[in-house]
Design a protein around this motif. Structure first.
Motif, PDB file in Angstrom:
ATOM      1  N   GLY A   1      -0.546 -12.335  -4.810  1.00 40.11           N
ATOM      2  CA  GLY A   1       0.269 -11.122  -4.978  1.00 40.11           C
ATOM      3  C   GLY A   1       0.991 -10.802  -3.696  1.00 40.11           C
ATOM      4  N   ASP A   2       0.209 -10.819  -2.618  1.00 37.72           N
ATOM      5  CA  ASP A   2       0.787 -10.514  -1.308  1.00 37.72           C
ATOM      6  C   ASP A   2       1.836 -11.550  -0.928  1.00 37.72           C
TER       7      ASP A   2
ATOM      8  N   ALA B   1       3.750 -13.236  -2.967  1.00 44.28           N
ATOM      9  CA  ALA B   1       4.950 -12.948  -3.741  1.00 44.28           C
ATOM     10  C   ALA B   1       5.692 -11.757  -3.149  1.00 44.28           C
ATOM     11  N   LEU B   2       4.908 -10.712  -2.813  1.00 47.01           N
ATOM     12  CA  LEU B   2       5.540  -9.505  -2.283  1.00 47.01           C
ATOM     13  C   LEU B   2       6.180  -9.782  -0.927  1.00 47.01           C
TER      14      LEU B   2
ATOM     15  N   ARG C   1       9.233 -11.668  -1.383  1.00 42.39           N
ATOM     16  CA  ARG C   1      10.233 -10.751  -1.942  1.00 42.39           C
ATOM     17  C   ARG C   1      10.833  -9.882  -0.848  1.00 42.39           C
TER      18      ARG C   1
ATOM     19  N   LYS D   1      14.560  -9.793   0.269  1.00 46.92           N
ATOM     20  CA  LYS D   1      15.320  -8.536   0.184  1.00 46.92           C
ATOM     21  C   LYS D   1      16.027  -8.252   1.493  1.00 46.92           C
TER      22      LYS D   1
ATOM     23  N   SER E   1      -1.793  -7.423   8.091  1.00 49.46           N
ATOM     24  CA  SER E   1      -3.158  -7.159   7.616  1.00 49.46           C
ATOM     25  C   SER E   1      -3.228  -5.830   6.891  1.00 49.46           C
ATOM     26  N   SER E   2      -4.181  -5.709   5.982  1.00 53.12           N
ATOM     27  CA  SER E   2      -4.439  -4.423   5.332  1.00 53.12           C
ATOM     28  C   SER E   2      -5.240  -3.534   6.266  1.00 53.12           C
TER      29      SER E   2
ATOM     30  N   ARG F   1       0.540  -3.337   9.767  1.00 54.65           N
ATOM     31  CA  ARG F   1      -0.403  -3.030   8.704  1.00 54.65           C
ATOM     32  C   ARG F   1       0.392  -2.972   7.402  1.00 54.65           C
ATOM     33  N   LYS F   2      -0.062  -3.775   6.507  1.00 56.72           N
ATOM     34  CA  LYS F   2       0.684  -3.832   5.239  1.00 56.72           C
ATOM     35  C   LYS F   2       0.523  -2.493   4.515  1.00 56.72           C
ATOM     36  N   PRO F   3       1.590  -1.716   4.347  1.00 56.75           N
ATOM     37  CA  PRO F   3       1.448  -0.441   3.648  1.00 56.75           C
ATOM     38  C   PRO F   3       1.348  -0.706   2.151  1.00 56.75           C
ATOM     39  N   VAL F   4       0.723   0.261   1.479  1.00 55.54           N
ATOM     40  CA  VAL F   4       0.604   0.128   0.019  1.00 55.54           C
ATOM     41  C   VAL F   4       2.000   0.326  -0.616  1.00 55.54           C
ATOM     42  N   ASP F   5       2.750   1.275  -0.075  1.00 56.70           N
ATOM     43  CA  ASP F   5       4.101   1.549  -0.579  1.00 56.70           C
ATOM     44  C   ASP F   5       5.014   0.360  -0.264  1.00 56.70           C
ATOM     45  N   PHE F   6       5.482  -0.351  -1.302  1.00 55.56           N
ATOM     46  CA  PHE F   6       6.229  -1.574  -1.079  1.00 55.56           C
ATOM     47  C   PHE F   6       7.520  -1.317  -0.308  1.00 55.56           C
ATOM     48  N   ASN F   7       8.132  -0.165  -0.528  1.00 57.18           N
ATOM     49  CA  ASN F   7       9.375   0.162   0.185  1.00 57.18           C
ATOM     50  C   ASN F   7       9.136   0.139   1.705  1.00 57.18           C
TER      51      ASN F   7
END
Lengths: 149, 750
Positions: free
Chosen positions: A14-15, A17-18, A21, A25, A96-97, A117-123
């Protein structure tokens, strides 16, 4: 001229792919090589294991490195990279999370160039990747001879 | 060590030379006074002896001179007669031997000492003699005849052992006979037997053992009175011991002296005088004993007198000494009696005034002493009553460490009893394991003067050992010397037992605490692992949810209707909110684990800084802040900042819908406690839910009214709890809220 690759070390599809992405973007067109664990990352970097034959001098432009990984974790990979002359100067951005102080401190101690730190909010994640990509791939002048032929 | 510093070194030295007692010193004084007298007496005696000696010597000299004169006169008489006889013989005309004999015989009769008288011709042949056998003999070999031949008018011959015809010692006086033309015609020789001189000398007989004598030119004794009979050998040997005689023969001058003479024996005062013109010596002498007898008699008398005087003086001294030493001894005796408590006030009228004075002083001192002794007895009785009343064993010891007193309590102990020479023995009452350490501790204290303290087991009268705390303190005099030890032994068995129990309890407790701590540590580790997992693993799926929801919204926008898009928005909100909750939980747990560094924290400055940040973040809001200045507290700066951030943040948040919003941060004293509070005039709350405010994720408002997860006050409470303080809140719905907190770390910082 072929752009140098970005090595993404990430076990969560998932990560992966994101992240891809987010990079896309931000119009970062470098080839993205994805490896699922630390050992594979090292094999890739040093042309070993299933990457035998790859020229280790053909360095990635950037390594995006997760900390929590199967087999060797991100810190081990970073440590090995910084110990080797060939990979010593490759920019490494930790992704990292974790927001644990120890993780951040240990990363910088081992020679990470950034820690995100990978934020939860994809934006917000896209924003962060944009900044990292812009800085390390476009603005940053890499050390001489580090670009692959 | 006497306290008085008066005696000096010199007086000490004098005192050391003097005898100790008064009587002895008096005797010494008298002896010293009598000594000059005795010396004077000796001097007088010596003087007298000297005078006597001089006198004796002078007398003898005079006698000797008299003897010399007399003997010379005798010789002169003999030689003159010889001369007259000679002249008569020359005048005979016709010369007949019968006539000559007649003249010689007539002349002999004149001198009884003359044994014979002879007429000798120039060849030395005896022509006529009163001793018929002498005729025809020759005297030419005799020295005196030589002298005549040499022209001397007369000569005397030394004593010979015997005459030419006589068997006894003899000497001769010869006179030259010359005619008118001074031509020597012959000589008249008188043969003299000294033994017969006594007749001549009878006039010179001396009383009191005196003697006189005549010696010839060789020192041979010719005649000695009163004892004229000597053998030839004795006559010759006389000179051997007669040093005075030898001296006179050498020098030819009169001489006196005292010498021992072997022939008569004894010491003699002797005088020797040369007889002029003869070479002979006259002598006089007396035994020294006789000569000095008067002096000696005087000496004996004087000595007796001196002894008498001395004895009298000593007797007197003894009597006087008795009058001094006696009263002193009496005083000493009385003082002793007083010291022993027998009060005896006596007067000694015979005592010298000083002793009298001393007696008065001693009596005053004694009565004072008795009064004090009475006082001491009272105080000692009080001490004993007190000591006996005490629950402890009380003891005293002398400076050498010998226990000399125990209070009545010692009856409760087995083995403590008085012994003859060592005072009270306490060692037998001790547990055998404690004897050595106790003895060592006590000896150490006695040696160093340090306080003695030790715990040991003592056997009580019932035979049981009980733990005691023994303690001894030295009492010192002004000079710092220990005069006494006072001590107690306190039964601490019960305390000991309680202590043991307490120790056991503490140990159990500690053990439990250790176990619990270990458990807690394990739990903490688990929690940390959990936190890590939460932060990492729980977020990753959320990110996927959010990311792909967004991807859907973006990539499939045209295929989703409005409701579908809304649903995806809900999904994204939920994911993000859950991420926020996870972060809050992590923050809360991190606060519980964070290390605290206590220091002085300026809460006022912190609050000002936080409100400043809030204003910056929300520039459109108008909020009055009233922050009390100079609030300094002790605590961890980072944690207290989080507290104020939350409280002031809450106040800021809940006044967002209040006009004239006002936030206050101050302190008040309540029950001796500093209570900090943050007050606002915002939304407030219902006091019914006051306690739920501090529970994590408990909210009294909807997210729509006021955003938030409800973790803030939980964090505040946790931090305040870690500072040992309390938190509580007051509020009225629509009127505002006040959150209070205390810190028990106040004063914990330097």
């Amino acid at each position: 001229m072929k752009l140098p690759v970005i090595l993404l070390v990430e076990d969560n599809p998932g990560d992966v792919a994101l992240t891809e992405r987010a990079l896309r973007k931000n119009n970062i067109s470098n080839e993205i090589v994805v490896v699922g664990d630390g050992q594979e990352a090292l094999d890739y970097l040093f042309g070993e294991g299933k990457y035998v034959g790859r020229n280790p001098l053909d360095c990635p432009a950037l390594v995006l490195l997760d900390i929590k990984l199967p087999r060797l974790d991100g810190h081990d990979v970073l440590k090995r990279m910084r110990e080797d002359e060939r990979t010593k100067l490759i920019p490494v951005v930790m992704l990292s999370s974790s927001k644990e102080e120890e993780d951040v401190f240990e990363s910088y101690r081992l020679g990470a160039n950034s820690y995100i730190r990978k934020p939860v909010d994809f934006n917000k994640f896209v924003e962060a990747i944009k900044l990292v990509g812009c800085y390390w791939l476009l603005l940053n002048e890499p050390p001489p001879g580090s670009r692959g032929k | 060590m006497r306290p008085s510093g008066r005696p000096t070194h010199t007086s000490n030295r004098v005192t050391r030379l003097l005898p100790g007692g008064i009587r002895e010193r008096l005797f010494l004084l008298i002896t010293l006074a009598l000594l000059p007298l005795l010396l004077l007496l000796g001097w007088v005696y010596y003087q007298r002896y000297q005078i006597r000696r001089t006198t004796a010597l002078q007398t003898e000299l005079e006698v000797a001179q008299g003897v010399a004169t007399t003997f010379r006169a005798y010789i002169d008489g003999v030689r003159r007669q010889n001369y007259v006889v000679g002249q008569a013989i020359l005048a005979f005309d016709p010369y007949t031997e019968a006539k000559v004999l007649r003249v010689l015989t007539a002349a002999t009769d004149q001198y009884p000492s003359i044994r014979n008288l002879s007429w000798v011709d120039m060849s030395g042949t005896v022509l006529v003699s009163t001793l018929p056998v002498f005729v025809g003999r020759s005297v030419s070999t005799r020295p005196y005849f030589d002298q005549i031949l040499q022209g001397r008018p007369w000569a005397i011959g030394d004593l010979t052992p015997r005459g030419i015809v006589t068997p006894s010692p003899t000497f001769a006086i010869a006179t030259a006979v010359r005619d008118g033309n001074s031509v020597l015609r012959g000589a008249v020789v008188a043969g003299i037997e000294p033994a017969l001189l006594g007749k001549l000398a009878s006039t010179l007989r001396r009383p009191s053992g005196g003697a006189y004598a005549v010696f010839d030119s060789k020192g041979v004794l010719v005649y000695r009175s009163p004892d004229p009979q000597y053998t030839w050998e004795d006559r010759v040997r006389w000179i051997e011991t007669d040093s005075v005689l030898r001296h006179v023969l050498e020098t030819g001058r009169p001489e006196v002296g005292i010498a021992y003479l072997s022939i008569p024996g004894r010491r003699w005062v002797s005088a020797r005088v040369p007889i002029t013109g003869t070479g002979w010596v006259a002598g006089a002498g007396r035994p020294a004993a006789t000569a000095f007898a008067p002096v000696r008699r005087g000496l004996v008398l004087d000595a007796l007198l001196a002894m008498l005087i001395t004895a009298l003086a000593f007797l007197l001294a003894y009597l006087i000494a008795r009058t001094i030493a006696g009263p002193l001894r009496d005083l000493e005796h009385d003082a002793e009696a007083m010291g022993a408590g027998e009060i005896e006030l006596r007067d000694d009228s015979l005592a010298p005034s000083e002793v009298h004075c001393l007696r008065n002083t001693v009596e005053a001192m004694a009565s004072d002493l008795i009064n004090r002794a009475a006082d001491i007895q009272v105080s000692e009785a009080r001490f004993r009553e007190l000591a006996d009343a005490m629950p402890q064993l009380v003891w005293t010891a002398d400076p050498d460490g010998r226990v000399d007193y125990y209070n009545e309590r010692c009856r409760e102990y087995q083995g403590i009893s008085p012994s003859k020479d060592q005072g009270y023995q306490w060692a037998p009452a001790l547990h055998e394991d404690d004897v050595q350490p106790t003895t060592e501790a006590w000896q150490h204290s006695v040696k160093t003067g340090e306080v003695y303290q030790i715990e040991h087991r003592v056997r009580r009268a019932d035979g049981t050992y009980r733990w005691h705390l023994s303690r001894g303190v030295p009492v010192r005099d002004e000079a710092g010397n220990i005069t006494k030890w006072y001590g107690t032994a306190t039964d601490i068995e019960d305390v000991k037992r309680t202590e043991d129990k307490l120790r056991q309890l503490t140990e159990t407790l500690e053990q439990r605490v250790r176990e619990r701590t270990a458990q807690l540590e394990a739990t903490n580790k688990e929690l940390e692992a959990f936190s890590y997992s939460v932060s990492h693993d729980l977020r990753a799926p959320l990110r996927t949810i959010d990311g792909f929801s967004l991807a859907l919204l973006e990539d499939y926008e045209d295929k989703l209707d409005q409701e579908g898009k809304e649903f995806l928005h809900f999904v994204r909100d939920a994911a993000q909110r859950m991420a926020q909750l996870i972060d809050d939980i992590l923050r809360l747990s991190r606060i519980g684990r964070a290390e605290m560094r206590l220091e002085n924290v300026d809460l006022s400055a912190l609050a000002e800084s936080i409100t400043g940040e809030l204003r910056q973040q929300n520039p459109d809001r108008q909020v009055d802040s009233d922050i009390q200045s100079g609030l300094i507290a002790c605590g961890d700066t980072d944690l207290l900042r989080i507290v104020l951030e939350n409280l002031l943040g809450n106040a800021w948040k809940y006044t967002s819908k209040t006009p004239n919003a006002c936030i206050e941060f101050a302190v008040k004293e309540q029950n001796d406690e500093r209570v900090y509070y943050v007050r606002d005039n915002g939304a407030g709350f219902d006091m019914a839910y006051a306690d739920r405010l501090f529970t994590p994720f408990q909210r009294l408002h909807t997210e729509a009214e006021f955003p938030g997860t409800g973790i803030g006050l939980s964090i505040v409470r946790r931090i305040v709890n870690r500072h040992g303080g309390r938190t509580w809140a007051e509020g009225v719905v629509g009127k505002g809220a006040t959150v209070y907190f205390t810190l028990s770390t106040e004063g914990g910082c330097v």
